[in-house]
Scaffold this motif. Structure first.
Motif, PDB file in Angstrom:
ATOM      1  N   PHE A  22       0.668  -1.298   0.084  1.00  0.00           N
ATOM      2  CA  PHE A  22       0.018  -0.064   0.098  1.00  0.00           C
ATOM      3  C   PHE A  22       0.948   1.148  -0.040  1.00  0.00           C
ATOM      4  O   PHE A  22       0.374   2.172  -0.622  1.00  0.00           O
ATOM      5  CB  PHE A  22      -1.072   0.171   1.207  1.00  0.00           C
ATOM      6  CG  PHE A  22      -2.116  -0.964   1.085  1.00  0.00           C
ATOM      7  CD1 PHE A  22      -3.030  -0.754   0.183  1.00  0.00           C
ATOM      8  CD2 PHE A  22      -2.166  -2.047   1.766  1.00  0.00           C
ATOM      9  CE1 PHE A  22      -4.141  -1.453   0.044  1.00  0.00           C
ATOM     10  CE2 PHE A  22      -3.240  -3.012   1.659  1.00  0.00           C
ATOM     11  CZ  PHE A  22      -4.255  -2.731   0.490  1.00  0.00           C
ATOM     12  N   LEU A  23       1.962   1.143   0.789  1.00  0.00           N
ATOM     13  CA  LEU A  23       3.047   2.286   0.636  1.00  0.00           C
ATOM     14  C   LEU A  23       3.546   2.586  -0.913  1.00  0.00           C
ATOM     15  O   LEU A  23       3.591   3.578  -1.117  1.00  0.00           O
ATOM     16  CB  LEU A  23       4.119   2.317   1.768  1.00  0.00           C
ATOM     17  CG  LEU A  23       3.630   2.498   3.297  1.00  0.00           C
ATOM     18  CD1 LEU A  23       4.599   2.076   4.077  1.00  0.00           C
ATOM     19  CD2 LEU A  23       2.953   3.668   3.409  1.00  0.00           C
ATOM     20  N   GLY A  24       3.817   1.551  -1.300  1.00  0.00           N
ATOM     21  CA  GLY A  24       4.156   1.398  -2.927  1.00  0.00           C
ATOM     22  C   GLY A  24       3.165   1.983  -3.763  1.00  0.00           C
ATOM     23  O   GLY A  24       3.638   2.548  -4.660  1.00  0.00           O
ATOM     24  N   GLY A  81       5.576  11.046  14.100  1.00  0.00           N
ATOM     25  CA  GLY A  81       5.531   9.617  13.624  1.00  0.00           C
ATOM     26  C   GLY A  81       4.992   9.572  12.392  1.00  0.00           C
ATOM     27  O   GLY A  81       4.327  10.345  11.650  1.00  0.00           O
ATOM     28  N   PRO A  82       5.649   8.655  11.490  1.00  0.00           N
ATOM     29  CA  PRO A  82       5.436   8.518   9.903  1.00  0.00           C
ATOM     30  C   PRO A  82       4.091   8.202   9.733  1.00  0.00           C
ATOM     31  O   PRO A  82       3.418   8.645   8.522  1.00  0.00           O
ATOM     32  CB  PRO A  82       6.270   7.408   9.532  1.00  0.00           C
ATOM     33  CG  PRO A  82       6.676   6.524  10.631  1.00  0.00           C
ATOM     34  CD  PRO A  82       6.472   7.445  11.798  1.00  0.00           C
ATOM     35  N   GLY A  83       3.498   7.454  10.381  1.00  0.00           N
ATOM     36  CA  GLY A  83       1.854   7.019   9.875  1.00  0.00           C
ATOM     37  C   GLY A  83       1.006   8.264   9.859  1.00  0.00           C
ATOM     38  O   GLY A  83       0.269   8.584   8.908  1.00  0.00           O
ATOM     39  N   ALA A 127       6.530   7.691   4.289  1.00  0.00           N
ATOM     40  CA  ALA A 127       6.493   6.158   3.598  1.00  0.00           C
ATOM     41  C   ALA A 127       7.910   5.313   3.700  1.00  0.00           C
ATOM     42  O   ALA A 127       7.950   4.463   4.235  1.00  0.00           O
ATOM     43  CB  ALA A 127       6.088   6.085   2.201  1.00  0.00           C
ATOM     44  N   LEU A 128       9.230   6.324   3.250  1.00  0.00           N
ATOM     45  CA  LEU A 128      10.367   5.431   3.064  1.00  0.00           C
ATOM     46  C   LEU A 128      10.944   5.362   4.697  1.00  0.00           C
ATOM     47  O   LEU A 128      11.379   4.304   4.853  1.00  0.00           O
ATOM     48  CB  LEU A 128      11.215   6.451   2.227  1.00  0.00           C
ATOM     49  CG  LEU A 128      12.752   5.869   1.937  1.00  0.00           C
ATOM     50  CD1 LEU A 128      12.606   4.587   1.482  1.00  0.00           C
ATOM     51  CD2 LEU A 128      13.504   6.730   1.314  1.00  0.00           C
TER      52      LEU A 128
END
Length: 467
Positions: A22-24, A81-83, A127-128
């Motif tokens: 999903f991140l991709g 936080g990345p989320g 995302a990375l």
């Protein structure tokens, strides 16, 4: 990280490969939105009565905002936080895509593209950063191989998808296609994203540093865009380059003086981070050169239409994917230095062929060979730069990489448009041949610098456990 700690980290994220998917998909949208829009520009101009400068800004506004704000996006991921950051970015990007598709004038169209760039600048580094924190060891290399393949694959698919959507449903759908995809990804991430906390409430965003880095990167990116139209010797281009350098110098002084800087200057002083950033910068410039030269070459000189050109680029996308996957599997054995040099030499070999032999088949085969080497280089760059980065710096390190990704892309397009200028206007071969030779020379120089810059792998102590 010890074997026990690594096992514990993995057990916390049992759906990490689904999360990567999903991140991709989110990252693929960001890459697609450059080439998919470029194909639709003629119809946009005809429908909305846009001047040539306005059409240029439909592409440039997105890359300018995207490249200029990614360090802020990366730092925000470290703090909050990345989320949280990646889902916020997706909502901004999706909303902007909906609005842009309804645009009836240049102002709305360009404004929507700026908003898309803001969302993209939050999504990509966050995302990375997530991938760096949930994958470890050889799994991380394979995950970065998947991530790296998205660049070339997305650009190639964008050429084809842009032609199909524009010819069928109309140019608005090159933006509206993002809306259902974006909403699905947001819902999936809300369910799958693990709790990856930021640095805490005591950490503040360095606003002055953020303004300086955005202004410096924006001025530099604008200079590169401007150079493609006005030439490298124009007063405005040189003035923007000078302004960017001055702002970067002021930023360096500020980062050393403030207590909680946007990022620690020592991060960029690390040889591995510097080496990975250099490799990504060169690789992205070469990849954009491949697509820029290839699409114009096949249409202007070989006489193919946009749809056929898009189909001819599918082998290039496949080669990029294969190169990235092989790179992810080989880098642990060969090391970044050897793999990086070999991949750049392979890219140079592929790029020199179209300068010597004309024809559709030879061009597609040679460009595919070059793309295979470039796919492996994306993995070399990511693994080299991020392998030893601490979790609390993963976001800003990803932001640094993503920033130089965009700068490399912009520089590649600007340089190639200048070198191949005569062929772009007349369709003759001389400019294309010269541009391919320049790209091959850049790859060879990059190979020499890579050999000197990437640290040699440190042998594991005898008897040490495999990681």
């Amino acid at each position: 990280m010890t074997d026990q700690a690594q096992a514990a980290a993995r057990s916390l994220h049992p759906q990490r490969w689904r999360l990567l998917g999903f991140l991709g998909a989110a990252q693929l949208m960001l890459i697609l939105d450059v080439t998919v829009v470029a194909v639709a520009l003629p119809q946009m101009g005809a429908d909305l009565g846009l001047a040539r400068d306005s059409l240029t800004w439909v592409v440039s506004a997105y890359t300018l905002a995207f490249g200029g704000l990614m360090l802020i996006g990366g730092r925000a991921a470290d703090i909050w936080g990345p989320g949280r950051v990646v889902t916020t970015g997706l909502l901004i990007f999706t909303t902007a895509s909906l609005v842009t598709g309804f645009a009836s004038n240049a102002e709305t169209l360009v404004g929507g593209r700026v908003a898309q760039g803001v969302g993209a600048a939050l999504i990509s580094p966050a995302a990375l950063s997530t991938l760096v924190r949930i994958f470890h060891g050889e799994e991380r290399n394979r995950a970065l191989g998947v991530w790296s393949a998205l660049g070339g694959v997305g650009a190639a698919i964008g050429v084809l998808l842009g032609g199909v959507l524009t010819a069928g449903l109309g140019w608005s759908w090159v933006f509206w296609i993002n809306v259902p995809v974006g909403l699905v990804v947001v819902v999936a991430l809300l369910r799958l994203m693990p709790p990856l906390p930021g640095s805490g409430p005591g950490t503040r965003l360095d606003v002055i540093g953020a303004v300086l880095v955005t202004a410096a990167t924006g001025a530099t990116t604008y200079a590169l865009i401007d150079a493609g139209h006005r030439g490298w010797g124009s007063g405005r281009t040189m003035g923007l380059v000078g302004l960017g350098l001055v702002l970067y110098a002021v930023l360096a002084g500020w980062l050393r003086a403030v207590r909680q800087p946007l990022f620690e200057p020592r991060l960029l002083a690390r040889r591995a981070v510097l080496a990975g950033t250099f490799v990504l910068f060169v690789t992205t410039a070469l990849m954009v050169s491949v697509f820029f030269l290839g699409t114009f070459h096949l249409q202007e000189r070989e006489g193919h239409g946009p749809l056929v050109t898009g189909l001819l680029f599918l082998p290039v996308a496949l080669a990029t994917m294969i190169g990235a996957q092989l790179g992810g599997r080989l880098i642990g054995q060969a090391g970044g230095r050897r793999l990086g040099v070999a991949a750049l030499v392979l890219a140079a070999a592929g790029l020199v062929v179209p300068a010597l032999a004309t024809g559709t088949v030879s061009t597609v085969v040679a460009v595919s060979v070059a793309a295979g080497g470039l796919g492996a280089l994306f993995v070399v760059a990511s693994v080299t730069a991020l392998a030893q980065v601490e979790p609390e710096d993963a976001g800003v390190a990803s932001g640094v990489l993503s920033t130089f990704h965009e700068l490399g892309a912009t520089l590649g397009a600007a340089v190639m448009s200048g070198v191949a200028a005569a062929s772009l206007v007349t369709g003759s071969g001389a400019g294309f041949e010269r541009a391919y030779l320049v790209a091959a020379a850049v790859a060879l120089v990059g190979a020499a610098v890579t050999a000197a810059l990437i640290p040699a792998p440190v042998p594991a102590p005898e008897g040490a456990a495999a990681r």
